[in-house]
Design a protein around this motif. Structure first.
Motif, PDB file in Angstrom:
ATOM      1  N   ARG A 134       0.797  -1.237   0.000  1.00  0.00           N
ATOM      2  CA  ARG A 134       0.000   0.000   0.000  1.00  0.00           C
ATOM      3  C   ARG A 134       0.823   1.278   0.000  1.00  0.00           C
ATOM      4  NH1 ARG A 134      -3.698  -1.722   3.275  1.00  0.00           N
ATOM      5  NH2 ARG A 134      -5.066  -2.373   1.580  1.00  0.00           N
ATOM      6  N   PRO A 135       1.943   1.359   0.709  1.00  0.00           N
ATOM      7  CA  PRO A 135       2.732   2.607   0.648  1.00  0.00           C
ATOM      8  C   PRO A 135       3.157   2.986  -0.766  1.00  0.00           C
ATOM      9  CG  PRO A 135       3.458   1.266   2.499  1.00  0.00           C
ATOM     10  CD  PRO A 135       2.512   0.418   1.697  1.00  0.00           C
ATOM     11  N   LEU A 161       1.412   3.064  -3.331  1.00  0.00           N
ATOM     12  CA  LEU A 161       0.328   3.692  -4.093  1.00  0.00           C
ATOM     13  C   LEU A 161       0.513   5.196  -4.235  1.00  0.00           C
ATOM     14  CD1 LEU A 161      -2.820   1.816  -2.672  1.00  0.00           C
ATOM     15  CD2 LEU A 161      -1.778   1.543  -4.930  1.00  0.00           C
ATOM     16  N   ASP A 162       1.307   5.793  -3.354  1.00  0.00           N
ATOM     17  CA  ASP A 162       1.462   7.255  -3.384  1.00  0.00           C
ATOM     18  C   ASP A 162       2.040   7.739  -4.707  1.00  0.00           C
ATOM     19  OD1 ASP A 162       0.425   7.415  -0.848  1.00  0.00           O
ATOM     20  OD2 ASP A 162       2.397   7.405   0.139  1.00  0.00           O
ATOM     21  N   ASN A 163       2.956   6.982  -5.276  1.00  0.00           N
ATOM     22  CA  ASN A 163       3.523   7.369  -6.583  1.00  0.00           C
ATOM     23  C   ASN A 163       3.530   6.171  -7.522  1.00  0.00           C
ATOM     24  OD1 ASN A 163       5.442   5.913  -5.246  1.00  0.00           O
ATOM     25  ND2 ASN A 163       7.116   7.383  -5.539  1.00  0.00           N
ATOM     26  N   TYR A 176      -1.369  -4.377  -7.940  1.00  0.00           N
ATOM     27  CA  TYR A 176      -2.086  -4.164  -6.677  1.00  0.00           C
ATOM     28  C   TYR A 176      -3.567  -4.522  -6.831  1.00  0.00           C
ATOM     29  CZ  TYR A 176      -3.747  -1.702  -2.490  1.00  0.00           C
ATOM     30  OH  TYR A 176      -4.331  -1.377  -1.291  1.00  0.00           O
ATOM     31  N   GLN A 187      -8.213   4.515 -10.694  1.00  0.00           N
ATOM     32  CA  GLN A 187      -6.981   5.295 -10.746  1.00  0.00           C
ATOM     33  C   GLN A 187      -6.211   4.990 -12.030  1.00  0.00           C
ATOM     34  OE1 GLN A 187      -4.856   5.132  -7.046  1.00  0.00           O
ATOM     35  NE2 GLN A 187      -3.082   6.258  -7.815  1.00  0.00           N
TER      36      GLN A 187
END
Length: 404
Positions: free
Chosen positions: A236-237, A239-241, A250, A283
């Motif tokens: 999950r971290p 996903l920011d970029n 994912y 997204q």
């Protein structure tokens, strides 16, 4: 067990082999004797894996025993006469287990570009449902990948491990389709180890998905659900970029998790995982095939149908399934969806419509239809329940699937 028994008939065979009465088995799975009698005599369809798994557990057999898996891979021009046994030998090569023995594989390393092209060839074959071709190519490719991972250094070694991981995953995915669950687990485990050495989060996430599929294929639905939850937290971290490939990996991981949760009869987690996948698809923005995921809004919709069927909501599957346009997706995804729609239609006694879906799928992917338990079970049950001789179309289809 031969493939010309239905799942219900296999349940009866193993029950008698265990010396167990219908009353005892029915009680162990929380069902009535009348229900079990109808299941064993093909008067109701055993089409939900959660139910089949409960029967397998009560009988102390594997899920594959009741599904008649693995299936025999036919000899074809693509396969030659060395199929799964050759791949088994490659996967059980002791030199792949540990560096402690100081044994290296002999041979000059293949260039990374050539290796990458060969990996893509196998994955393309998988998505085209050409399992015989992939099975024939994989033993040599696994050997080439191992030599490369041992020979290269630095960044090139990391790239070699990425390719080795994807080779193992390709093997795991193909073997899962053929019902070779134990071999698929070995491949997925080796692939995950290689992925971790690559340092590539996309490749690691891709192997998490493969491990989840292996757990699903052996009926370990709760474990697969937990794995997806844990892997999701790990990824999950990023996903920011996230780039499109990461988003696709994912999202596809959570689609696998939604199937696991549905087979575990966990509605809340099923919906939560579908929502997570849907967010990734939004997204991403459109259907794509990054890292051979076939991920996007359409694949999410396909899994809404499949999870509804696994949860017993066949009306939802009948209403939604035929409306989904899968024409832009790889053959493997389109075929799998057709089988789900056929299952739902058959549950509503629409055999002709269901058979049309299977025939359409067979025209796209004969190997996939031949090796999928849903197609075999539906066709065999239809033959068993015919009054008089089956129609020529049904009899011919049953012959092609080798179920009669």
């Amino acid at each position: 067990m031969t493939t010309n028994l239905t799942i219900g008939e296999r349940v009866a065979w193993y029950r008698r082999r265990r010396g167990m009465s219908q009353e005892v088995l029915a009680g162990l799975v929380g069902r009535t004797v009348d229900w079990l009698s109808k299941a064993e005599n093909n008067r109701i369809e055993l089409d939900r894996l959660s139910v089949i798994k409960s029967l397998a557990d009560a009988l102390d057999v594997t899920l594959g025993d009741l599904l008649a898996e693995p299936t025999l891979l036919d000899w074809t021009v693509d396969s030659g006469r060395r199929t799964v046994p050759a791949l088994r030998s490659a996967l059980m090569n002791y030199r792949q287990l540990t560096p402690l023995l100081g044994v290296t594989t002999e041979g000059e390393p293949t260039s990374l570009d050539e290796l990458r092209s060969s990996v893509a060839e196998v994955w393309d074959a998988y998505q085209d449902s050409r399992y015989a071709f992939a099975t024939r190519r994989l033993p040599l490719l696994l050997a080439d990948a191992l030599i490369a991972a041992q020979a290269y250094q630095g960044r090139e070694r990391e790239k070699a491990h990425e390719l080795m991981a994807m080779t193992y995953q390709g093997a795991a995915m193909v073997l899962t389709k053929l019902g070779e669950a134990d071999l698929a687990w070995i491949a997925a485990d080796r692939g995950l180890a290689a992925a971790q050495q690559s340092g590539n989060a996309v490749v690691t996430g891709s192997l998490f998905r493969s491990v989840a599929h292996c757990l699903l294929s052996t009926g370990r639905f709760d474990a697969a659900t937990q794995l997806v939850g844990d892997a999701g937290e790990y990824l999950r971290p990023g996903l920011d970029n996230a780039n499109p490939a990461f988003l696709s990996i994912y999202g596809t991981l959570f689609l696998a998790g939604s199937m696991a949760a549905a087979r575990a009869e966990d509605r809340a987690t099923t919906q939560a995982f579908l929502a997570e996948a849907d967010q990734a698809a939004r997204q991403l923005g459109a259907d794509a095939n990054h890292a051979w995921t076939a991920f996007g809004p359409t694949n999410v919709a396909i899994h809404r149908v499949a999870t509804a069927a696994e949860l017993g909501d066949m009306q939802v599957a009948v209403d939604l399934g035929p409306q989904i346009d899968t024409s832009s997706l790889p053959t493997e995804r389109r075929t799998r969806h057709n089988l789900e729609v056929a299952r739902a239609l058959s549950a509503h006694n629409r055999m002709d419509d269901a058979m049309a879906k299977i025939l359409e799928a067979e025209s796209w992917a004969p190997e996939q239809v031949r090796n999928h338990y849903l197609a075999r079970e539906l066709v065999l049950t239809w033959v068993r329940n015919q009054k008089g001789r089956p129609s020529r179309n049904l009899a011919d289809l049953a012959n092609r699937l080798h179920v009669i």
